[in-house]
Scaffold this motif. Structure first.
Motif, PDB file in Angstrom:
ATOM      1  N   ARG A   1       5.558   1.069  10.884  1.00 50.39           N
ATOM      2  CA  ARG A   1       5.101   1.886   9.747  1.00 50.39           C
ATOM      3  C   ARG A   1       5.174   3.374  10.081  1.00 50.39           C
ATOM      4  O   ARG A   1       5.576   4.195   9.250  1.00 50.39           O
ATOM      5  CB  ARG A   1       3.674   1.479   9.379  1.00 50.39           C
ATOM      6  N   GLU A   2       4.803   3.714  11.299  1.00 51.29           N
ATOM      7  CA  GLU A   2       4.845   5.119  11.710  1.00 51.29           C
ATOM      8  C   GLU A   2       6.284   5.637  11.801  1.00 51.29           C
ATOM      9  O   GLU A   2       6.528   6.839  11.655  1.00 51.29           O
ATOM     10  CB  GLU A   2       4.147   5.290  13.061  1.00 51.29           C
TER      11      GLU A   2
ATOM     12  N   ILE B   1       6.714   5.058   2.539  1.00 51.97           N
ATOM     13  CA  ILE B   1       6.381   3.674   2.221  1.00 51.97           C
ATOM     14  C   ILE B   1       6.434   3.512   0.706  1.00 51.97           C
ATOM     15  O   ILE B   1       5.845   4.296  -0.040  1.00 51.97           O
ATOM     16  CB  ILE B   1       4.975   3.298   2.735  1.00 51.97           C
ATOM     17  N   VAL B   2       7.144   2.496   0.261  1.00 50.93           N
ATOM     18  CA  VAL B   2       7.306   2.257  -1.167  1.00 50.93           C
ATOM     19  C   VAL B   2       6.676   0.916  -1.526  1.00 50.93           C
ATOM     20  O   VAL B   2       6.690  -0.037  -0.729  1.00 50.93           O
ATOM     21  CB  VAL B   2       8.802   2.280  -1.558  1.00 50.93           C
ATOM     22  N   SER B   3       6.108   0.833  -2.716  1.00 51.94           N
ATOM     23  CA  SER B   3       5.486  -0.404  -3.188  1.00 51.94           C
ATOM     24  C   SER B   3       6.107  -0.834  -4.506  1.00 51.94           C
ATOM     25  O   SER B   3       6.704  -0.014  -5.229  1.00 51.94           O
ATOM     26  CB  SER B   3       3.978  -0.208  -3.363  1.00 51.94           C
TER      27      SER B   3
ATOM     28  N   GLY C   1       0.796  -1.226   0.000  1.00 57.02           N
ATOM     29  CA  GLY C   1       0.000   0.000   0.000  1.00 57.02           C
ATOM     30  C   GLY C   1       0.821   1.265   0.000  1.00 57.02           C
ATOM     31  O   GLY C   1       0.334   2.329   0.394  1.00 57.02           O
ATOM     32  N   GLY C   2       2.065   1.202  -0.447  1.00 60.25           N
ATOM     33  CA  GLY C   2       2.931   2.368  -0.420  1.00 60.25           C
ATOM     34  C   GLY C   2       2.505   3.450  -1.392  1.00 60.25           C
ATOM     35  O   GLY C   2       2.024   3.176  -2.496  1.00 60.25           O
ATOM     36  N   ALA C   3       2.687   4.700  -0.984  1.00 62.97           N
ATOM     37  CA  ALA C   3       2.304   5.836  -1.834  1.00 62.97           C
ATOM     38  C   ALA C   3       3.318   6.077  -2.944  1.00 62.97           C
ATOM     39  O   ALA C   3       2.989   6.686  -3.973  1.00 62.97           O
ATOM     40  CB  ALA C   3       2.165   7.087  -0.972  1.00 62.97           C
ATOM     41  N   VAL C   4       4.550   5.625  -2.755  1.00 63.84           N
ATOM     42  CA  VAL C   4       5.609   5.810  -3.755  1.00 63.84           C
ATOM     43  C   VAL C   4       5.918   4.465  -4.394  1.00 63.84           C
ATOM     44  O   VAL C   4       6.097   3.463  -3.695  1.00 63.84           O
ATOM     45  CB  VAL C   4       6.882   6.391  -3.104  1.00 63.84           C
TER      46      VAL C   4
END
Length: 319
Positions: free
Chosen positions: A283-284, A289-291, A252-255
């Motif tokens: 996670r915090e 976060i990368v996908s 679920g990473g934004a990048v």
């Protein structure tokens, strides 16, 4: 009669005055020596005596405890399979003995293992194949196994020291909730292949460098350090304080991985379990976060493969 002596049987009166009364020997006895002072451990109320008694009770419990069987001794580990054994001996792992099954074909890898064992002073034993099956719990040993002490974990700071000593930009792989030793072995192998400076695992609820991890790593565990952290989040914060970016790998990473511009910076790549992913606190603690982009949303990669893909992209950008 007057002038006669006092009548027989009469009680004589004490003379007047205050004469000193005798001690009856009490003073003399009080001045006599009582012998040497007993040692502290012999004095019942002294703390040293209590500690000594507690130690005696602990030793007694240890003597009466049932001795462990030699084949279940936790101080013994086995690395088996021709490639892992050769890699372990090349890295001069402090091996106790090299076991070779009777009738095993002497190919180039086995001959190299035997030569390395002789060079490093490791005893070579020829044993029945059933014995190797037993000590490796039925693993695919390929007729050879080496007995070694338990893996010696590095300190998390050692991974940074390794990077700085080589004059390289630090790259650390941290694992969160990866409990399969085969995944740990695969990740260790990828980390060694793509230039990472070490792998960090939590002390609890995580895979350890066991014989299975050694086997899957194909001996990479001898070439790259694996560190253990009592508290993973604390270790990640320490890395951040040292100037490293903490990047979590999650579906679920934004990048997306091809857009990871910080790949060339000092980096910690955090990999979660394939079932639960990254824990909330971990996670915090991540800076981002990368996908990994995939053509099918229903497909997923296990932790070992996903780490290999991510490390390849980071290595490509750093080249």
């Amino acid at each position: 009669m007057p002038g006669s002596s006092q009548r027989k049987g009469a009680i004589r009166k004490k003379p007047r005055g205050n004469p000193t009364a005798g001690s009856g020997g009490r003073v003399r006895r009080g001045l006599e020596g009582k012998g040497p002072t007993p040692k502290a451990v012999d004095r019942v109320k002294h703390p040293a005596h209590k500690r000594a008694k507690a130690k005696e009770r602990a030793n007694e419990r240890e003597r009466t405890r049932r001795p462990a069987r030699k084949d279940t001794d936790s101080t013994v580990e086995w690395v088996y399979g021709r490639n892992p054994v050769v890699e372990a001996l090349r890295a001069d792992v402090p091996a106790a003995a090299l076991h070779v099954a009777e009738g095993t074909e002497r190919d180039a890898r086995l001959r190299e293992a035997l030569l390395l064992a002789v060079e490093h002073g490791v005893s070579v034993l020829e044993v029945p194949r059933a014995e190797l099956d037993r000590v490796t719990a039925g693993g695919a040993h390929q007729g050879v196994a080496v007995q070694i002490p338990p893996y010696e974990y590095a300190h998390p700071d050692d991974l940074l020291d390794r990077a700085y000593a080589a004059g390289e930009v630090p790259l650390v792989v941290a694992l969160d909730g990866v409990t399969d030793p085969r995944n740990l072995g695969a990740i260790t192998r990828s980390a060694a292949a793509f230039g990472a400076h070490g792998v960090l695992v939590p002390e609890r609820r995580a895979a350890s460098v066991s014989a299975s991890a050694w086997k899957t790593s194909a001996g990479a565990a001898a070439r790259i350090p694996v560190a253990r952290a009592t508290n993973l989040n604390r270790a990640l914060k320490s890395y951040k304080d040292a100037g490293l970016m903490v990047v979590g790998l999650d579906m679920g990473g934004a990048v997306e991985l091809p857009d990871l511009d910080v790949a060339t910076e000092p980096l910690v790549l955090v990999v979660g379990s394939e079932g639960k992913g990254l824990a909330r606190l971990v996670r915090e603690n991540c800076d981002l976060i990368v996908s990994i982009p995939m053509t099918s949303a229903t497909e997923s990669l296990n932790a070992g493969i996903a780490t290999g893909v991510a490390l390849y992209e980071i290595s490509r950008r750093r080249a």
